[in-house]
Design a protein around this motif. Structure first.
Motif, PDB file in Angstrom:
ATOM      1  N   ASN A   1      27.871  13.489 -32.834  1.00 58.06           N
ATOM      2  CA  ASN A   1      27.062  14.474 -32.113  1.00 58.06           C
ATOM      3  C   ASN A   1      27.212  14.437 -30.603  1.00 58.06           C
ATOM      4  O   ASN A   1      26.620  15.266 -29.909  1.00 58.06           O
ATOM      5  CB  ASN A   1      25.585  14.275 -32.474  1.00 58.06           C
TER       6      ASN A   1
ATOM      7  N   PRO B   1      23.548  11.758 -25.973  1.00 60.65           N
ATOM      8  CA  PRO B   1      22.285  12.490 -25.835  1.00 60.65           C
ATOM      9  C   PRO B   1      22.094  12.970 -24.394  1.00 60.65           C
ATOM     10  O   PRO B   1      22.685  12.434 -23.459  1.00 60.65           O
ATOM     11  CB  PRO B   1      21.224  11.452 -26.217  1.00 60.65           C
ATOM     12  N   ASP B   2      21.259  13.980 -24.236  1.00 58.96           N
ATOM     13  CA  ASP B   2      20.914  14.493 -22.914  1.00 58.96           C
ATOM     14  C   ASP B   2      20.119  13.410 -22.176  1.00 58.96           C
ATOM     15  O   ASP B   2      19.125  12.904 -22.698  1.00 58.96           O
ATOM     16  CB  ASP B   2      20.074  15.754 -23.067  1.00 58.96           C
ATOM     17  N   PRO B   3      20.553  13.038 -20.968  1.00 59.08           N
ATOM     18  CA  PRO B   3      19.829  12.003 -20.220  1.00 59.08           C
ATOM     19  C   PRO B   3      18.345  12.313 -20.042  1.00 59.08           C
ATOM     20  O   PRO B   3      17.524  11.401 -19.977  1.00 59.08           O
ATOM     21  CB  PRO B   3      20.545  11.960 -18.872  1.00 59.08           C
ATOM     22  N   ALA B   4      17.985  13.580 -19.993  1.00 58.61           N
ATOM     23  CA  ALA B   4      16.571  13.958 -19.840  1.00 58.61           C
ATOM     24  C   ALA B   4      15.744  13.547 -21.061  1.00 58.61           C
ATOM     25  O   ALA B   4      14.524  13.373 -20.962  1.00 58.61           O
ATOM     26  CB  ALA B   4      16.449  15.457 -19.605  1.00 58.61           C
ATOM     27  N   ASP B   5      16.399  13.383 -22.200  1.00 65.26           N
ATOM     28  CA  ASP B   5      15.706  12.992 -23.427  1.00 65.26           C
ATOM     29  C   ASP B   5      15.705  11.482 -23.651  1.00 65.26           C
ATOM     30  O   ASP B   5      15.176  11.001 -24.650  1.00 65.26           O
ATOM     31  CB  ASP B   5      16.356  13.661 -24.643  1.00 65.26           C
ATOM     32  N   CYS B   6      16.326  10.732 -22.744  1.00 64.81           N
ATOM     33  CA  CYS B   6      16.461   9.287 -22.901  1.00 64.81           C
ATOM     34  C   CYS B   6      15.391   8.546 -22.099  1.00 64.81           C
ATOM     35  O   CYS B   6      14.882   9.053 -21.101  1.00 64.81           O
ATOM     36  CB  CYS B   6      17.841   8.832 -22.437  1.00 64.81           C
TER      37      CYS B   6
END
Length: 81
Positions: A51, A54-59
């Protein structure tokens, strides 16, 4: 028979000393814990491979993870001067 061969009744391999039954059980438990951790890491890496990152904003920032872990360790060990 158990899921593992405990070596009961066998002489230790040359140059080795058998563990106590409790010691062998503790070592097996440690191995199982490490295997579980490795499986979780492998699953995370496989997810990233499929996939993408992940988006850094979601980490969660690493500083927050560090502080959370330090708080957990402090609670487990109690206050040390």
């Amino acid at each position: 028979m158990s899921e593992h061969d405990d070596g009961a009744g066998q002489a230790p391999a040359s140059g080795r000393e058998l563990l106590t039954p409790d010691g062998a059980d503790a070592l097996r438990a440690y191995a199982a814990k490490k295997r579980e951790q490795a499986d979780r890491l492998a699953a995370a890496l496989e997810d990233i491979a499929v996939n993408g990152l992940p988006d850094p904003a979601d980490c969660t920032p690493w500083e927050e993870l560090r502080e959370r872990k330090l708080t957990e360790l402090h609670a487990q060990r109690g206050h040390v001067a």
